[in-house]
Design a protein around this motif. Sequence first.
Motif, PDB file in Angstrom:
ATOM      1  N   THR A 232       0.836  -1.194   0.000  1.00  0.00           N
ATOM      2  CA  THR A 232       0.000   0.000   0.000  1.00  0.00           C
ATOM      3  C   THR A 232       0.876   1.251   0.000  1.00  0.00           C
ATOM      4  OG1 THR A 232      -0.142  -0.135   2.413  1.00  0.00           O
ATOM      5  CG2 THR A 232      -1.927  -1.140   1.151  1.00  0.00           C
ATOM      6  N   LEU A 233       0.252   2.397  -0.281  1.00  0.00           N
ATOM      7  CA  LEU A 233       1.001   3.652  -0.376  1.00  0.00           C
ATOM      8  C   LEU A 233       0.345   4.722   0.502  1.00  0.00           C
ATOM      9  CD1 LEU A 233       1.708   3.459  -4.218  1.00  0.00           C
ATOM     10  CD2 LEU A 233       3.328   3.025  -2.354  1.00  0.00           C
ATOM     11  N   GLY A 234       0.422   5.989   0.102  1.00  0.00           N
ATOM     12  CA  GLY A 234      -0.107   7.084   0.903  1.00  0.00           C
ATOM     13  C   GLY A 234       0.093   8.400   0.197  1.00  0.00           C
ATOM     14  N   ASP A 235       0.312   9.479   0.963  1.00  0.00           N
ATOM     15  CA  ASP A 235       0.421  10.804   0.360  1.00  0.00           C
ATOM     16  C   ASP A 235       1.680  10.970  -0.479  1.00  0.00           C
ATOM     17  OD1 ASP A 235       1.580  10.649   3.028  1.00  0.00           O
ATOM     18  OD2 ASP A 235       2.046  12.786   2.833  1.00  0.00           O
ATOM     19  N   HIS A 236       2.696  10.110  -0.266  1.00  0.00           N
ATOM     20  CA  HIS A 236       3.930  10.172  -1.080  1.00  0.00           C
ATOM     21  C   HIS A 236       3.909   9.174  -2.230  1.00  0.00           C
ATOM     22  CE1 HIS A 236       5.951  12.999   1.540  1.00  0.00           C
ATOM     23  NE2 HIS A 236       5.729  12.236   2.596  1.00  0.00           N
ATOM     24  N   ALA A 237       2.722   8.708  -2.595  1.00  0.00           N
ATOM     25  CA  ALA A 237       2.608   7.625  -3.578  1.00  0.00           C
ATOM     26  C   ALA A 237       3.411   7.879  -4.849  1.00  0.00           C
ATOM     27  CB  ALA A 237       1.132   7.402  -3.926  1.00  0.00           C
TER      28      ALA A 237
ATOM     29  N   ARG B  97      -8.006  13.226   5.698  1.00  0.00           N
ATOM     30  CA  ARG B  97      -8.068  14.618   5.244  1.00  0.00           C
ATOM     31  C   ARG B  97      -7.671  15.629   6.312  1.00  0.00           C
ATOM     32  NH1 ARG B  97     -13.713  15.430   2.118  1.00  0.00           N
ATOM     33  NH2 ARG B  97     -14.550  14.646   4.097  1.00  0.00           N
ATOM     34  N   VAL B  98      -7.539  15.209   7.577  1.00  0.00           N
ATOM     35  CA  VAL B  98      -7.162  16.137   8.642  1.00  0.00           C
ATOM     36  C   VAL B  98      -5.653  16.383   8.586  1.00  0.00           C
ATOM     37  CG1 VAL B  98      -7.109  16.526  11.129  1.00  0.00           C
ATOM     38  CG2 VAL B  98      -9.059  15.321  10.097  1.00  0.00           C
ATOM     39  N   PHE B  99      -5.244  17.635   8.395  1.00  0.00           N
ATOM     40  CA  PHE B  99      -3.827  18.029   8.293  1.00  0.00           C
ATOM     41  C   PHE B  99      -3.123  17.341   7.120  1.00  0.00           C
ATOM     42  CE2 PHE B  99      -4.575  17.918  13.041  1.00  0.00           C
ATOM     43  CZ  PHE B  99      -4.916  19.262  13.135  1.00  0.00           C
ATOM     44  N   MET B 100      -3.870  16.990   6.091  1.00  0.00           N
ATOM     45  CA  MET B 100      -3.313  16.311   4.919  1.00  0.00           C
ATOM     46  C   MET B 100      -3.705  17.072   3.660  1.00  0.00           C
ATOM     47  SD  MET B 100      -1.681  13.504   5.934  1.00  0.00           S
ATOM     48  CE  MET B 100      -1.787  12.036   4.927  1.00  0.00           C
ATOM     49  N   PRO B 101      -3.049  16.775   2.526  1.00  0.00           N
ATOM     50  CA  PRO B 101      -3.457  17.417   1.267  1.00  0.00           C
ATOM     51  C   PRO B 101      -4.925  17.132   0.970  1.00  0.00           C
ATOM     52  CG  PRO B 101      -1.388  16.233   0.991  1.00  0.00           C
ATOM     53  CD  PRO B 101      -1.918  15.841   2.339  1.00  0.00           C
TER      54      PRO B 101
ATOM     55  N   MET C 173      -8.183  15.793  -0.456  1.00  0.00           N
ATOM     56  CA  MET C 173      -8.537  14.620  -1.247  1.00  0.00           C
ATOM     57  C   MET C 173     -10.048  14.428  -1.198  1.00  0.00           C
ATOM     58  SD  MET C 173      -5.899  13.199  -2.645  1.00  0.00           S
ATOM     59  CE  MET C 173      -4.169  13.705  -2.588  1.00  0.00           C
ATOM     60  N   ASP C 174     -10.540  13.489  -1.995  1.00  0.00           N
ATOM     61  CA  ASP C 174     -11.957  13.166  -1.957  1.00  0.00           C
ATOM     62  C   ASP C 174     -12.306  12.540  -0.608  1.00  0.00           C
ATOM     63  OD1 ASP C 174     -12.074  14.112  -4.529  1.00  0.00           O
ATOM     64  OD2 ASP C 174     -12.163  12.136  -5.473  1.00  0.00           O
ATOM     65  N   ASP C 175     -13.593  12.494  -0.298  1.00  0.00           N
ATOM     66  CA  ASP C 175     -14.082  11.993   0.983  1.00  0.00           C
ATOM     67  C   ASP C 175     -13.713  10.516   1.158  1.00  0.00           C
ATOM     68  OD1 ASP C 175     -15.497  11.168   3.193  1.00  0.00           O
ATOM     69  OD2 ASP C 175     -17.448  11.858   2.473  1.00  0.00           O
ATOM     70  N   PRO C 176     -12.879  10.167   2.156  1.00  0.00           N
ATOM     71  CA  PRO C 176     -12.484   8.763   2.322  1.00  0.00           C
ATOM     72  C   PRO C 176     -13.627   7.874   2.810  1.00  0.00           C
ATOM     73  CG  PRO C 176     -11.604  10.092   4.117  1.00  0.00           C
ATOM     74  CD  PRO C 176     -12.198  11.041   3.135  1.00  0.00           C
ATOM     75  N   PHE C 177     -14.571   8.442   3.545  1.00  0.00           N
ATOM     76  CA  PHE C 177     -15.688   7.641   4.047  1.00  0.00           C
ATOM     77  C   PHE C 177     -16.552   7.144   2.893  1.00  0.00           C
ATOM     78  CE2 PHE C 177     -14.233  10.131   7.602  1.00  0.00           C
ATOM     79  CZ  PHE C 177     -14.364   9.277   8.695  1.00  0.00           C
ATOM     80  N   ARG C 178     -16.892   8.052   1.964  1.00  0.00           N
ATOM     81  CA  ARG C 178     -17.699   7.642   0.815  1.00  0.00           C
ATOM     82  C   ARG C 178     -16.904   6.709  -0.102  1.00  0.00           C
ATOM     83  NH1 ARG C 178     -20.309  10.714   3.652  1.00  0.00           N
ATOM     84  NH2 ARG C 178     -20.507   8.742   4.723  1.00  0.00           N
ATOM     85  N   ALA C 179     -15.610   6.984  -0.270  1.00  0.00           N
ATOM     86  CA  ALA C 179     -14.793   6.141  -1.149  1.00  0.00           C
ATOM     87  C   ALA C 179     -14.681   4.720  -0.614  1.00  0.00           C
ATOM     88  CB  ALA C 179     -13.404   6.759  -1.320  1.00  0.00           C
TER      89      ALA C 179
ATOM     90  N   VAL D 221      -9.086  -5.617   4.732  1.00  0.00           N
ATOM     91  CA  VAL D 221      -8.156  -4.799   5.515  1.00  0.00           C
ATOM     92  C   VAL D 221      -8.102  -3.402   4.909  1.00  0.00           C
ATOM     93  CG1 VAL D 221      -5.768  -4.493   6.268  1.00  0.00           C
ATOM     94  CG2 VAL D 221      -6.776  -6.791   6.209  1.00  0.00           C
ATOM     95  N   VAL D 222      -8.270  -2.393   5.751  1.00  0.00           N
ATOM     96  CA  VAL D 222      -8.195  -0.993   5.329  1.00  0.00           C
ATOM     97  C   VAL D 222      -6.945  -0.365   5.924  1.00  0.00           C
ATOM     98  CG1 VAL D 222      -9.279   1.281   5.468  1.00  0.00           C
ATOM     99  CG2 VAL D 222     -10.689  -0.763   5.104  1.00  0.00           C
ATOM    100  N   ASP D 223      -6.043   0.085   5.058  1.00  0.00           N
ATOM    101  CA  ASP D 223      -4.885   0.892   5.467  1.00  0.00           C
ATOM    102  C   ASP D 223      -5.317   2.349   5.340  1.00  0.00           C
ATOM    103  OD1 ASP D 223      -2.595   2.446   5.626  1.00  0.00           O
ATOM    104  OD2 ASP D 223      -1.456   1.313   4.142  1.00  0.00           O
ATOM    105  N   PHE D 224      -5.549   2.993   6.496  1.00  0.00           N
ATOM    106  CA  PHE D 224      -6.004   4.384   6.506  1.00  0.00           C
ATOM    107  C   PHE D 224      -4.813   5.275   6.806  1.00  0.00           C
ATOM    108  CE2 PHE D 224      -8.644   7.948   8.348  1.00  0.00           C
ATOM    109  CZ  PHE D 224      -9.187   8.320   7.135  1.00  0.00           C
ATOM    110  N   HIS D 225      -4.316   5.948   5.777  1.00  0.00           N
ATOM    111  CA  HIS D 225      -3.087   6.726   5.867  1.00  0.00           C
ATOM    112  C   HIS D 225      -3.449   8.139   6.326  1.00  0.00           C
ATOM    113  CE1 HIS D 225       1.194   6.742   4.896  1.00  0.00           C
ATOM    114  NE2 HIS D 225       1.045   7.985   4.469  1.00  0.00           N
ATOM    115  N   ALA D 226      -3.259   8.411   7.625  1.00  0.00           N
ATOM    116  CA  ALA D 226      -3.814   9.632   8.203  1.00  0.00           C
ATOM    117  C   ALA D 226      -2.871  10.253   9.220  1.00  0.00           C
ATOM    118  CB  ALA D 226      -5.158   9.325   8.867  1.00  0.00           C
ATOM    119  N   GLU D 227      -2.924  11.574   9.322  1.00  0.00           N
ATOM    120  CA  GLU D 227      -2.127  12.310  10.303  1.00  0.00           C
ATOM    121  C   GLU D 227      -2.764  12.262  11.684  1.00  0.00           C
ATOM    122  OE1 GLU D 227       1.129  13.963  11.405  1.00  0.00           O
ATOM    123  OE2 GLU D 227       0.845  14.338   9.259  1.00  0.00           O
ATOM    124  N   ALA D 228      -4.092  12.349  11.739  1.00  0.00           N
ATOM    125  CA  ALA D 228      -4.805  12.415  13.016  1.00  0.00           C
ATOM    126  C   ALA D 228      -5.319  11.026  13.389  1.00  0.00           C
ATOM    127  CB  ALA D 228      -5.963  13.400  12.933  1.00  0.00           C
TER     128      ALA D 228
END
Length: 272
Positions: free
Chosen positions: A64-69, A119-123, A125-131, A149-156
């Motif tokens: 998996t990746l994240g904001d630095h994908a 999306r908190v303190f991050m670039p 993006m579209d709504d992760p809950f709906r996605a 399995v959900v990899d949730f890449h988040a600051e908060a």
Amino acid sequence: MRLLFLGDVMGRAGRDAVAERLPGLIEQYRFDFVIVNGENASHGRGITEAHYELLRDAGADVVTLGDHAFDQRELMTAIERHDTLIRPVNFPPGAPGRGAALVTGRNGHQVLVVNALGRVFMPPMDDPFRALDAAIAGCPLGEQADAIVVDFHAEATSETQAMGHYLDGRVSLVVGTHTHIPTSDHRILRGGTGLMGDAGMCGDYDSVIGMESEEPLNRFVSGLTSSRFTPAEGEATLSGVAIETDVKTGLCVSIQPIRIGGSLSQALPNFS
């Protein structure tokens, strides 16, 4: 079913630790499926195709990746060649690659892995809950998927906890990545979903979240930039989480932290 999730692989130290230790972990604990977050695997920023293949060779079923994908520009095209390399599902339409993968585990079961960006303190993006709703609706737990399995890449970590409660009963595990700091809040929610605020990193913890401490300290103290961040290359700690799922429901029945090697206190799974 036994699944292993390893947090952000940080530079050479993290790559070496995964390559050295993961094959033995899979054999010793009989993991049926392994997911590794690789978004910092190459020089601490993004991942190259060669380093993705290294993680796969070590035993990762999905990376998996994240904001630095896409920090490594080659991945803009390379990601299209690999079904088991996924970026956040809530990237805007038109982003290369995919945000979810349904992959067959070592025991023949089907595991859906979904990557999403907070999306908190991050670039923005579209709504992760709906996605995530959409991704899971297309491959429900207990029907097409034996585990999710959900990899949730988040600051908060609060956002990760909220996501865990939102998906409770619909997925096997929600695990946070990105902060590089392992949390001790691993637990099973009321609906049967495993949750961990952040898996931590696979990297050298004698550092500032994986970077040699001199330049981060300089910036904190002086407010000035004097050089580039450099990934620390001491002995890495392999950090993550292991779960067991019910073969009938796909829900979590056991969740345990993993910390092996390096300077952190050690934690090994104890499956009954």
